[in-house]
Write a protein that holds these residues in place. Structure first.
Motif, PDB file in Angstrom:
ATOM      1  N   THR A 155       0.823  -1.204   0.000  1.00 42.76           N
ATOM      2  CA  THR A 155       0.000   0.000   0.000  1.00 42.76           C
ATOM      3  C   THR A 155       0.860   1.259   0.000  1.00 42.76           C
ATOM      4  O   THR A 155       0.562   2.241  -0.698  1.00 42.76           O
ATOM      5  N   LEU A 156       1.958   1.249   0.784  1.00 42.69           N
ATOM      6  CA  LEU A 156       2.862   2.394   0.804  1.00 42.69           C
ATOM      7  C   LEU A 156       3.528   2.592  -0.554  1.00 42.69           C
ATOM      8  O   LEU A 156       3.656   3.731  -1.043  1.00 42.69           O
ATOM      9  N   TYR A 196       9.899   3.371  -2.652  1.00 40.55           N
ATOM     10  CA  TYR A 196       9.699   4.131  -3.879  1.00 40.55           C
ATOM     11  C   TYR A 196      10.331   3.387  -5.059  1.00 40.55           C
ATOM     12  O   TYR A 196      11.548   3.199  -5.124  1.00 40.55           O
ATOM     13  N   PHE A 197       9.464   2.976  -6.027  1.00 38.91           N
ATOM     14  CA  PHE A 197       9.932   2.285  -7.232  1.00 38.91           C
ATOM     15  C   PHE A 197       9.816   3.155  -8.480  1.00 38.91           C
ATOM     16  O   PHE A 197      10.117   2.680  -9.578  1.00 38.91           O
ATOM     17  N   GLY A 198       9.404   4.403  -8.333  1.00 44.16           N
ATOM     18  CA  GLY A 198       9.289   5.280  -9.486  1.00 44.16           C
ATOM     19  C   GLY A 198       7.838   5.515  -9.862  1.00 44.16           C
ATOM     20  O   GLY A 198       6.895   5.113  -9.170  1.00 44.16           O
ATOM     21  N   GLY A 199       7.670   6.221 -11.003  1.00 39.76           N
ATOM     22  CA  GLY A 199       6.331   6.512 -11.498  1.00 39.76           C
ATOM     23  C   GLY A 199       5.680   5.303 -12.143  1.00 39.76           C
ATOM     24  O   GLY A 199       6.267   4.212 -12.221  1.00 39.76           O
ATOM     25  N   PRO A 200       4.447   5.464 -12.625  1.00 42.16           N
ATOM     26  CA  PRO A 200       3.740   4.340 -13.262  1.00 42.16           C
ATOM     27  C   PRO A 200       4.462   3.870 -14.526  1.00 42.16           C
ATOM     28  O   PRO A 200       4.706   4.645 -15.451  1.00 42.16           O
ATOM     29  N   SER A 201       4.817   2.600 -14.569  1.00 41.12           N
ATOM     30  CA  SER A 201       5.495   1.998 -15.720  1.00 41.12           C
ATOM     31  C   SER A 201       5.398   0.475 -15.591  1.00 41.12           C
ATOM     32  O   SER A 201       4.930  -0.058 -14.583  1.00 41.12           O
TER      33      SER A 201
END
Length: 349
Positions: A155-156, A196-201
């Motif tokens: 969720t985070l 944090y894994f980055g933006g939507p991709s």
């Protein structure tokens, strides 16, 4: 008069009279009379039915109008009374009866189909809403079925990805990345950098799937309490290593650490990676190689190397050190936390 001419004429006239008498006798036979009576009755009925449609002759000298030539041909009832055209009428009656039976069957089938089909509006919005509600309830059930700590971590990660979508990459990274002011002024950055894994991709989606798979397996093996200790220890160790290696985010390293700990439990097990079957212990190396090939940069291997080092440190203190020196692990959840978080009240040694 000449007798020779009169006698033949008398004979001829007598023969004619005889023929006429025979014909009149046949015309007065019972069957012929019955037929004539029927025809007369039908004609009378027909003339009486059509007489109301013929305009009355006000003048006695008005010309005669034949009703048979001015009106329509006789109806089927008149034809039946005369004894003709019975077969077409019967066939039409049969067709009407069959059409009635077919209509009754189709009406019954339509009523049964209506009774079986669910109630819906003309545009089908009710059915669409019911399908959407069922799918959303199924997703909610799957979400609740995930282990609690893995669910919280997922969720985070999703919340930080959504924040990147709303604020942009630069603003979001400035809020969650590790900075020189992380300790002691901004300690929450250690948690956000690990999620944090980055933006939507596609890469972010695959990372979320790996978090679900590896986190669920590891939490099931360790238990929720020991998995919490694992997460806290890995976040602290990865933050220190990232400060040394100058990497602003530790989420890929934490994911590799989870995979490394799982692979060390059964290193010789054969698993599928892409289209290859490889030993389990090589799977972290495969994850590192895929990131290097995707980003076309050797620096993409640094977070994975840090993750394997941190994961092996946890595996060593949990599984290798007790076998070498005896005793228990160096870092493990206390008994009260295990009893509280694992919900079964039992402690596994």
């Amino acid at each position: 008069f000449d007798s020779h001419t009169i006698i033949p004429k008398m004979r001829t006239s007598a023969l004619i009279i005889l023929i006429l008498s025979i014909a009149s006798t046949n015309s007065h036979s019972p069957s012929r009379l019955l037929i004539q009576q029927r025809n007369t009755a039908s004609d009378v009925a027909f003339h009486s039915s059509t007489s109301s449609q013929i305009p009355s002759q006000t003048s006695p000298h008005a010309p005669f109008v034949n009703p048979l030539t001015t009106l329509h041909p006789p109806s089927s009832t008149a034809l039946l009374s005369r004894g003709g055209a019975s077969k077409p009428v019967r066939s039409s009656t049969k067709k009407k009866a069959s059409s009635r039976r077919g209509g009754a069957k189709s009406a019954s089938l339509a009523s049964s189909a209506k009774s079986k089909s669910p109630l819906r509006t003309a545009t089908g919005k009710r059915a669409l809403l019911s399908r959407t509600a069922s799918r959303s309830s199924a997703l909610a059930d799957k979400y609740r079925a995930v282990k609690p700590l893995t669910r919280a971590y997922m969720t985070l990660c999703a919340a930080l990805t959504l924040m990147t979508l709303l604020l942009g990459d630069e603003t979001a990274q400035g809020l969650v990345a590790l900075t020189p002011q992380t300790f002691p002024f901004q300690p929450w950055r250690a948690i956000t950098a690990a999620a944090y894994f980055g933006g939507p991709s596609i890469g972010t989606l695959m990372s979320g799937y790996y978090v679900y798979e590896y986190g669920t397996q590891l939490e099931s093996l360790y238990g929720s309490a020991d998995f919490l200790v694992f997460l806290c220890g890995q976040v602290a160790l990865l933050t220190l290593l990232s400060k040394i290696m100058q990497t602003p985010f530790t989420a890929p390293s934490l994911l590799t650490a989870m995979l490394h700990c799982l692979s060390r439990l059964n290193p010789s097990q054969s698993v599928k990676w892409l289209i290859f079957t490889v030993p389990y212990w090589t799977l972290p190396l495969g994850l590192m190689a895929s990131d290097v090939l995707q980003n076309q940069s050797g620096s993409s291997a640094v977070p994975h190397v840090i993750g394997m080092l941190a994961g092996h440190a946890h595996h060593f203190q949990l599984n290798v050190h007790p076998r070498l020196k005896g005793g228990g692990p160096l870092l493990r959840a206390p008994e009260w936390l295990r009893v509280k978080m694992d919900f079964d009240g039992e402690v596994d040694d």
